[in-house]
Design an enzyme around this catalytic site. Sequence first.
Site, PDB file in Angstrom:
ATOM      1  N   GLU A 229       0.868  -0.704  -0.251  1.00  0.00           N
ATOM      2  CA  GLU A 229       0.002   0.291   0.386  1.00  0.00           C
ATOM      3  C   GLU A 229       1.035   1.325   0.444  1.00  0.00           C
ATOM      4  O   GLU A 229       0.441   2.489  -0.739  1.00  0.00           O
ATOM      5  CB  GLU A 229      -0.781  -0.100   1.500  1.00  0.00           C
TER       6      GLU A 229
ATOM      7  N   GLU B  68      -0.961  -2.362  -9.613  1.00  0.00           N
ATOM      8  CA  GLU B  68      -0.551  -3.364  -8.519  1.00  0.00           C
ATOM      9  C   GLU B  68       0.868  -3.695  -8.935  1.00  0.00           C
ATOM     10  O   GLU B  68       1.101  -3.784  -7.927  1.00  0.00           O
ATOM     11  CB  GLU B  68      -1.565  -4.122  -8.812  1.00  0.00           C
TER      12      GLU B  68
ATOM     13  N   HIS C  38       1.769   2.091  -3.116  1.00  0.00           N
ATOM     14  CA  HIS C  38       0.884   3.408  -3.893  1.00  0.00           C
ATOM     15  C   HIS C  38       0.798   4.749  -4.065  1.00  0.00           C
ATOM     16  O   HIS C  38       0.324   5.557  -4.563  1.00  0.00           O
ATOM     17  CB  HIS C  38      -0.555   2.707  -3.751  1.00  0.00           C
TER      18      HIS C  38
ATOM     19  N   ASP D  64       3.803  -3.946  -6.040  1.00  0.00           N
ATOM     20  CA  ASP D  64       4.300  -5.082  -5.599  1.00  0.00           C
ATOM     21  C   ASP D  64       6.258  -4.517  -5.720  1.00  0.00           C
ATOM     22  O   ASP D  64       6.915  -6.193  -5.184  1.00  0.00           O
ATOM     23  CB  ASP D  64       3.958  -6.206  -6.635  1.00  0.00           C
TER      24      ASP D  64
END
Length: 452
Positions: free
Chosen positions: A308, A388, A311, A392
């Site tokens: 997170e 995503e 992001h 990662d």
Amino acid sequence: MSANFWNDPDHLLHIIITILIVDNLWSLYLLLREIRMVYRVVEVPEVISPYLPQELFERMRKYKLHKSWFTVVNTLVFVITIGVIELYFGFYGWLWNLATKCAVAPWMEHETVVSILFILFLSTYMTIKALPGHLYETYCIPSVQTKYYPPLGKRILKEVIEIILWLMVMIVLVLAIVYSFIAFGNYALLGMYLLSIVFTIILILIVPFLIDPCIGHRVPLEESALRTEMERLTEAVGFPIEQVHIIQVNDPNTGSNAFFYGCCCLKRIVIFDTLLLNRGQRNTSDLLPHEVGKGLRDNQVIAVVSHELGHWMHGHFYRAIILFKIHILLTFLLFALCFSHGPIYQAMGFEPGVQPIIVGFVVMFGFVLTPYTTLANFVLLTNTRHFEYQADSFAYELGYDRDLREALLKLYADNLTYPITDPCYSCWNHTHPTILDRLERLESLERGERFS
């Protein structure tokens, strides 16, 4: 020739019917690819087998096939066949005439009142049309997940409240749309776009304060090894630990999840307590039977938080908003080109000169703009999957790749997410890469490969 074609209601009707058929057949083609993939894989993939027993995988597989074939039949019968009949026989024009006839008092003849009646009639019809499929999906397709429902009285009360709230929202929305176009004409679209920007800013400001009461209530992250490691991680990347919130969710059916939201001083990472092992409780006697053993160990939770933080570091929140606003702008531009074109309304069963504002919204967004919205949705989904992968990669760079892999495997098993999917189907339908794709990408990073 092209001008005559564009102004011919019969030709436009055939185009709209073709759009309906082609768009849904494309969706069915993708779904059939997915069904073929499910039929081909009969054993749980080796990488996830320690977390997902073969017996449970087989139940998930049967559920996936049952629901997929139901979707195929439902789309062919209720979406395509009945949809073509509705368009061909001018259903929307007939329904508008019915709403007009129901306007028995002089004050009810105003377009806003007729528009509200039209939307109420249309919603009722759509609900009745979808009812057989809804009942079959609810009662004839046994869910793999164990769900716990509140008492019948509370469920009925909740449904009634939701219907009342929906009606209130729809009435306000219809009034706002119709009055805006009556007052400003096509300039109303510009106002709506500017209003959407203002609304987005307001949401960014207020939603962080609405997340807790809507989902559950915030619980403190007690002094523990998890908090110590969380503080170390957030300090290393410059993210305030105070903005990492643990939410004790109200709905026991809520899946394990965590997400990043917001910007500047309003940014936050929200972690559902269902993400923590046994919901973060040492005494498991208070948990429901299906909750025991679910959730992640501390090191796996930290790996999810590092994802997170990826992001946040890559500015995905801002980039997603900008891309979405570009999409809305293009949608409004295409909408403006078609909205005032009379032959489109005639193709839908209206008399020449009758172009109801609210019907224009239903027709344009429901049929005419479908080719663009389908392609735009593909672009948006591709972008979110790219985000995503980037998140990662950030977790990998922080050294949490192994823990993230284990967390992903555990989460997919806990949430009973079917791990097998067709790549083409996934590209057009999924916001996240599949677990196998994400695991393969993490392994590729370990081998030193890089992706654009």
